[in-house]
Scaffold this active site. Sequence first.
Site, PDB file in Angstrom:
ATOM      1  N   SER A  62       0.846  -1.195   0.000  1.00  0.00           N
ATOM      2  CA  SER A  62       0.000   0.000   0.000  1.00  0.00           C
ATOM      3  C   SER A  62       0.874   1.234   0.000  1.00  0.00           C
ATOM      4  O   SER A  62       2.010   1.216   0.497  1.00  0.00           O
ATOM      5  CB  SER A  62      -0.904   0.008   1.241  1.00  0.00           C
ATOM      6  OG  SER A  62      -1.522   1.276   1.396  1.00  0.00           O
ATOM      7  N   TYR A  85      -1.610  -0.261  10.556  1.00  0.00           N
ATOM      8  CA  TYR A  85      -1.827  -0.686   9.169  1.00  0.00           C
ATOM      9  C   TYR A  85      -0.618  -0.320   8.309  1.00  0.00           C
ATOM     10  O   TYR A  85      -0.098  -1.156   7.565  1.00  0.00           O
ATOM     11  CB  TYR A  85      -3.084  -0.032   8.600  1.00  0.00           C
ATOM     12  CG  TYR A  85      -3.290  -0.315   7.128  1.00  0.00           C
ATOM     13  CD1 TYR A  85      -3.708  -1.573   6.698  1.00  0.00           C
ATOM     14  CD2 TYR A  85      -3.062   0.672   6.168  1.00  0.00           C
ATOM     15  CE1 TYR A  85      -3.880  -1.842   5.345  1.00  0.00           C
ATOM     16  CE2 TYR A  85      -3.238   0.415   4.820  1.00  0.00           C
ATOM     17  CZ  TYR A  85      -3.641  -0.842   4.413  1.00  0.00           C
ATOM     18  OH  TYR A  85      -3.812  -1.107   3.071  1.00  0.00           O
TER      19      TYR A  85
END
Length: 253
Positions: A148, A161
């Site tokens: 990501s 995250y």
Amino acid sequence: MNYPALAERTAVVTGAASGIGAATARLLAAHGARVALLARRTDRLDGLAAELAAAGGQALAVTADITDPASVDAAAKAVHEAYGQVDLVVNNAGVMLPNPLADGRIDEWTRMIDTNLTGALRVIRAFTPDLTAAAADGRTADLVNVSSIASHVLFPDYAVYGATKAAVTQLSAALRTELGPRDVRVSNIEPGLTDTELGGHIDNPVLREQLGGMFSAIPALTSEDIADVISYTVSRPRHVNLRQSIILPTRQA
């Protein structure tokens, strides 16, 4: 785009029940790859497998939970029994559960680490022998890890995250030093704002509204956009490794 190099390859796609995983499976199958679909939601997998078969593709639905080592081992066995050796792995399964670190949400931290990082490692462990054997036979072999933009762009309240995705990016780089000399390509894909189910698990109303505001302000990427990048990456000539791809919506800084 057309990707004839994908014909007759054998792929495993995790997180295949929706989003980027499902879109990637569709595109690989459309270009002639046999695709093993791994995810937890059996009904979604069965529906996707039926859809791909109806379109003339080859797909195998394998219910698997990558947070469970026994489940991953059983999935690998099922894939091998049906398709034999795998030469393409797309490590896509992941969860995004943001909250302020001060909230101490150990349940969310554990789930993200066990899915995004340890789960990816379980899949790598299960299929790396296939990839190295395929490469030794002179075939193209690919490991694609979906990370990501959060791996190196900081977003408040997304610390854990982002840390799991930074670990995936670092893992990809380190694995390249181990597997590259054995002719296995390792590619790391880092999407920006993408319209998937990922944000649907956020239980913090402020952060959920914040993410919705981003989607209102920025025309987001689609799962199909990322699937196209993955398919392009793995269809390059065997000696070409697109090691890192960052894909952002044009309006995302």
